[in-house]
Design an enzyme around this catalytic site. Structure first.
Site, mmCIF file in Angstrom:
data_model
loop_
_atom_site.group_PDB
_atom_site.id
_atom_site.type_symbol
_atom_site.label_atom_id
_atom_site.label_comp_id
_atom_site.label_asym_id
_atom_site.label_seq_id
_atom_site.Cartn_x
_atom_site.Cartn_y
_atom_site.Cartn_z
ATOM 1 N N LYS A 28 4.276 8.550 1.044
ATOM 2 C CA LYS A 28 5.017 8.074 2.225
ATOM 3 C C LYS A 28 5.429 6.619 2.026
ATOM 4 C CE LYS A 28 2.737 6.455 5.977
ATOM 5 N NZ LYS A 28 3.152 5.113 6.417
ATOM 6 N N ASN A 29 4.495 5.794 1.551
ATOM 7 C CA ASN A 29 4.770 4.346 1.487
ATOM 8 C C ASN A 29 5.623 3.956 0.296
ATOM 9 O OD1 ASN A 29 3.427 4.133 3.838
ATOM 10 N ND2 ASN A 29 1.542 3.306 2.965
ATOM 11 N N ARG B 248 7.802 2.466 12.969
ATOM 12 C CA ARG B 248 7.432 1.063 13.005
ATOM 13 C C ARG B 248 7.937 0.301 11.795
ATOM 14 N NH1 ARG B 248 5.803 -3.431 12.374
ATOM 15 N NH2 ARG B 248 5.638 -2.873 10.213
ATOM 16 N N CYS C 272 1.993 -2.019 16.803
ATOM 17 C CA CYS C 272 1.631 -0.597 16.776
ATOM 18 C C CYS C 272 0.133 -0.533 17.017
ATOM 19 C CB CYS C 272 2.015 0.019 15.428
ATOM 20 S SG CYS C 272 0.982 -0.565 14.098
ATOM 21 N N ARG D 74 1.762 -6.565 13.839
ATOM 22 C CA ARG D 74 2.754 -6.287 12.792
ATOM 23 C C ARG D 74 3.926 -7.288 12.824
ATOM 24 N NH1 ARG D 74 1.606 -1.053 11.041
ATOM 25 N NH2 ARG D 74 2.518 -1.647 9.067
ATOM 26 N N PRO D 75 3.642 -8.592 12.747
ATOM 27 C CA PRO D 75 4.730 -9.573 12.753
ATOM 28 C C PRO D 75 5.623 -9.403 11.524
ATOM 29 C CG PRO D 75 2.647 -10.611 12.150
ATOM 30 C CD PRO D 75 2.319 -9.207 12.569
ATOM 31 N N ILE D 76 6.845 -9.954 11.613
ATOM 32 C CA ILE D 76 7.753 -9.867 10.449
ATOM 33 C C ILE D 76 8.241 -11.259 10.039
ATOM 34 C CG2 ILE D 76 8.481 -7.492 10.936
ATOM 35 C CD1 ILE D 76 11.068 -8.671 12.144
ATOM 36 N N ASP D 77 7.450 -12.290 10.336
ATOM 37 C CA ASP D 77 7.839 -13.665 10.005
ATOM 38 C C ASP D 77 8.115 -13.862 8.522
ATOM 39 O OD1 ASP D 77 4.907 -13.165 10.215
ATOM 40 O OD2 ASP D 77 4.803 -15.091 9.206
ATOM 41 N N ASP E 36 -5.676 1.355 4.074
ATOM 42 C CA ASP E 36 -5.295 2.680 4.607
ATOM 43 C C ASP E 36 -6.388 3.720 4.385
ATOM 44 O OD1 ASP E 36 -1.783 2.308 3.662
ATOM 45 O OD2 ASP E 36 -2.970 1.475 5.302
ATOM 46 N N ILE F 116 -7.151 -6.811 6.315
ATOM 47 C CA ILE F 116 -5.683 -6.749 6.320
ATOM 48 C C ILE F 116 -5.103 -6.698 7.718
ATOM 49 C CG2 ILE F 116 -3.660 -5.522 5.448
ATOM 50 C CD1 ILE F 116 -5.372 -6.751 3.216
ATOM 51 N N ARG G 206 2.775 11.853 10.896
ATOM 52 C CA ARG G 206 3.641 10.799 10.354
ATOM 53 C C ARG G 206 3.406 10.624 8.859
ATOM 54 N NH1 ARG G 206 2.003 5.714 12.341
ATOM 55 N NH2 ARG G 206 3.312 5.105 10.597
HETATM 56 C C1 EPZ Z 1 2.492 -1.476 4.254
HETATM 57 O O1 EPZ Z 1 2.657 -2.021 5.561
HETATM 58 C C2 EPZ Z 1 2.135 -0.019 4.482
HETATM 59 N N1 EPZ Z 1 3.222 0.668 5.178
HETATM 60 C C3 EPZ Z 1 0.851 0.077 5.306
HETATM 61 O O2 EPZ Z 1 0.518 1.449 5.436
HETATM 62 C C4 EPZ Z 1 -0.262 -0.634 4.545
HETATM 63 O O3 EPZ Z 1 -1.440 -0.610 5.322
HETATM 64 C C5 EPZ Z 1 0.150 -2.091 4.277
HETATM 65 O O4 EPZ Z 1 1.416 -2.118 3.569
HETATM 66 C C6 EPZ Z 1 -0.885 -2.838 3.451
HETATM 67 O O5 EPZ Z 1 -1.091 -2.170 2.270
HETATM 68 C C7 EPZ Z 1 4.300 1.059 4.465
HETATM 69 O O6 EPZ Z 1 4.391 0.834 3.281
HETATM 70 C C8 EPZ Z 1 5.371 1.787 5.230
HETATM 71 P P1 EPZ Z 1 1.977 -5.884 4.903
HETATM 72 P P2 EPZ Z 1 3.290 -3.499 5.739
HETATM 73 O O7 EPZ Z 1 3.283 -6.533 5.157
HETATM 74 O O8 EPZ Z 1 4.319 -3.728 4.729
HETATM 75 C C9 EPZ Z 1 0.743 -9.307 7.960
HETATM 76 C C10 EPZ Z 1 -0.123 3.396 6.559
HETATM 77 O O9 EPZ Z 1 -1.151 3.708 7.183
HETATM 78 N N2 EPZ Z 1 2.158 -9.689 7.944
HETATM 79 O O10 EPZ Z 1 1.399 -5.906 3.527
HETATM 80 O O11 EPZ Z 1 3.629 -3.681 7.167
HETATM 81 C C11 EPZ Z 1 0.529 -7.947 8.620
HETATM 82 O O12 EPZ Z 1 0.457 -8.074 10.032
HETATM 83 C C12 EPZ Z 1 0.485 2.025 6.767
HETATM 84 O O13 EPZ Z 1 0.472 4.126 5.722
HETATM 85 C C13 EPZ Z 1 2.550 -10.847 8.612
HETATM 86 O O14 EPZ Z 1 1.739 -11.533 9.208
HETATM 87 O O15 EPZ Z 1 1.997 -4.383 5.404
HETATM 88 C C14 EPZ Z 1 -0.782 -7.501 8.019
HETATM 89 O O16 EPZ Z 1 -1.838 -8.124 8.728
HETATM 90 C C15 EPZ Z 1 -0.271 1.183 7.777
HETATM 91 N N3 EPZ Z 1 3.868 -11.196 8.607
HETATM 92 C C16 EPZ Z 1 -0.716 -8.060 6.593
HETATM 93 O O17 EPZ Z 1 0.283 -9.098 6.621
HETATM 94 C C17 EPZ Z 1 4.815 -10.447 7.944
HETATM 95 O O18 EPZ Z 1 6.009 -10.841 7.959
HETATM 96 C C18 EPZ Z 1 -0.303 -7.017 5.558
HETATM 97 O O19 EPZ Z 1 0.930 -6.497 5.961
HETATM 98 C C19 EPZ Z 1 4.405 -9.282 7.282
HETATM 99 C C20 EPZ Z 1 3.072 -8.919 7.279
#
Ligand code: EPZ
Length: 427
Positions: free
Chosen positions: A22-23, A92, A116, A121-124, A306, A328, A398
């Protein structure tokens, strides 16, 4: 709402093949929007998150065809650069479309994805990186409008945290930027390398994806390709953990053992025997699992966040007390209260869960809080004595393809029950 009805106490035995990741497929589908041509994607899993991504591509003007586990996306003529709020809400992780829409059209309109079940889940980091590539942002009323005044230009970007999604967005956007982009502190998950393999097969020039430093040389445009998605390492981990929790003996075929390298030692510490080749992993569980003193979730190649919820369910039955630290996501323990309803003894303090193993769990009615937490309840139900009913299973659909089918193949007594409303709709 559909539910799973499980009669627990049966060991999982046998072998299964895991579906595509999926990811991995979600960022690849997003990236296909960049391609002036057709992408044929094989081993594409049957998941509701994939359905949502295909709906977004269709909305953007792509022609999408699906035949079982193969999806064809023709992005020759795209017609939009905007993802409506309704579609953003359905998935999401739809922020992953940002880099592709910007790279293809020079603008992008989407809403902040919103939090979620597992965190804000910020996107900064996504926004900061995309600005460094030359995009300008205006935001109001929860809508984000990006514009590229000229062309996206390569940049040297250091991520404050190895964010998977931010790394993917930068790779996708910089594929067609002017000049080279260097990402430092990039995420190293295998899904990053799979995305790069797909894009390089379309004519992109991405180097050392999978390492902490990735170099992308911008090219003019991308062409048609075929790509096969890697197996889902989290689904594979989940099924191995389920086998361990039920005292079973299971082989997972066609996976890449290196992708679950952090899980194997944890399973061995819990007393499981593990054998592996380059394309399968087999597990034989002991009568009772040992506790595992401490597990910390970390970015790849560390222990995957995960797999934390499934492992929490498994360790609920171990002999002794285990500790998990979730580094995480800030609130990824919503499954704990439901596990306690099944008889688990777990206390949570901030990011730390203390799991006091119990000799048995007993069936109950529980509600799936999120994707991975939902499967943790399946695992507990499979191991529990008596009947467990799990509602809210749309979360599980999902990210896991037909779990009741795969688990039944392994000897579980699990049925999907359609809700009364669904049944009336069928009539
Ligand atoms: C990906 O999410 C995966 N989703 C997640 O899988 C997985 O848990 C995660 O990576 C970590 O491995 C997909 O690939 C679709 P991150 P992503 O950006 O990209 C913070 C599942 O169950 N952060 O590595 O959203 C964030 O809040 C899902 O399959 C910021 O602060 O993860 C988190 O605490 C859940 N600002 C940490 O970083 C940002 O701009 C890791 O997030 C981006 C992230």
């Amino acid at each position: 709402m559909d539910s799973f009805v499980i009669n627990g106490g049966k060991k999982l035995t046998g072998e299964i093949q895991i579906h595509g990741s999926k990811n991995s497929v979600l960022p690849i589908l997003a990236a296909s929007f960049l391609v002036n041509g057709k992408s044929v994607i094989h081993n594409c899993p049957l998941l509701s998150d994939v359905d949502a991504a295909l709906k977004i591509l269709t909305h953007l003007g792509c022609k999408v065809e699906r035949d079982g586990h193969t999806v064809a996306i023709d992005s020759e003529n795209v017609t939009s650069s905007e993802i409506p709020d309704s579609l953003m809400r359905e998935m999401r992780s739809s922020v992953i479309f940002l880099g592709a829409i910007l790279g293809r059209t020079g603008e992008a309109k989407l809403s902040t994805p919103g939090g979620c079940e597992i965190g804000l889940r910020p996107i900064d980091m996504h926004i900061s990186a995309i600005k460094q590539l030359g995009a300008e942002l205006s935001e109001e009323h929860g809508r984000l409008e990006f514009k590229v005044p000229d062309k996206l230009k390569g940049a040297k970007i250091t991520l404050p945290f190895p964010s998977v999604g931010a790394t993917e967005n930068i790779i996708i956007a910089s594929c067609v930027a002017q000049g080279a982009t260097i990402i430092s502190n990039a995420a190293r998950e295998p899904e990053i390398a799979d995305l790069a393999d797909y894009l390089n097969s379309c004519g992109a020039k991405i180097h050392s994806a999978g390492d902490s430093t990735i170099v992308i040389e911008g090219v003019k445009q991308l062409h048609s390709t075929n790509h096969t998605v890697i197996p889902d390492r989290i689904a594979a981990s989940t099924y191995l953990i389920a086998a361990a929790a039920t005292g079973g003996k299971v082989c997972i075929k066609d996976i890449i053992p290196a992708h679950i390298g952090a899980l194997i030692p944890v399973l061995k510490q819990s007393g499981c025997e593990i054998t592996e080749s380059n394309r399968w992993v087999c597990l034989s569980a002991p009568k009772r699992l040992n506790r595992v003193s401490i597990i910390r979730t970390m970015p790849y190649p560390g222990f995957p966040t995960d797999a934390q919820a499934p492992l929490t369910a498994m360790l609920s039955l171990a002999d002794g007390t285990s500790v998990i630290i979730e580094n995480i996501f800030e609130c990824r323990y919503k499954h704990v209260s439901e596990l306690i309803r099944l008889g688990a003894k777990i206390s949570v303090e901030g990011r730390t869960a203390v799991i006091e193993g119990v000799p048995k769990l007993t069936g109950a009615s529980v509600v799936a809080p999120d994707l991975r937490g939902g499967f943790a309840l399946i695992i507990a139900g499979l191991a529990a004595v008596g009947e467990t009913v799990i509602t809210g299973i749309e979360h599980i659909d999902r990210g896991y393809e037909k779990p009741e089918v795969f688990l039944s193949q392994l000897g579980a007594d699990i049925k999907r029950k359609e809700s009364y409303a669904e049944q009336r709709q069928q009539e």
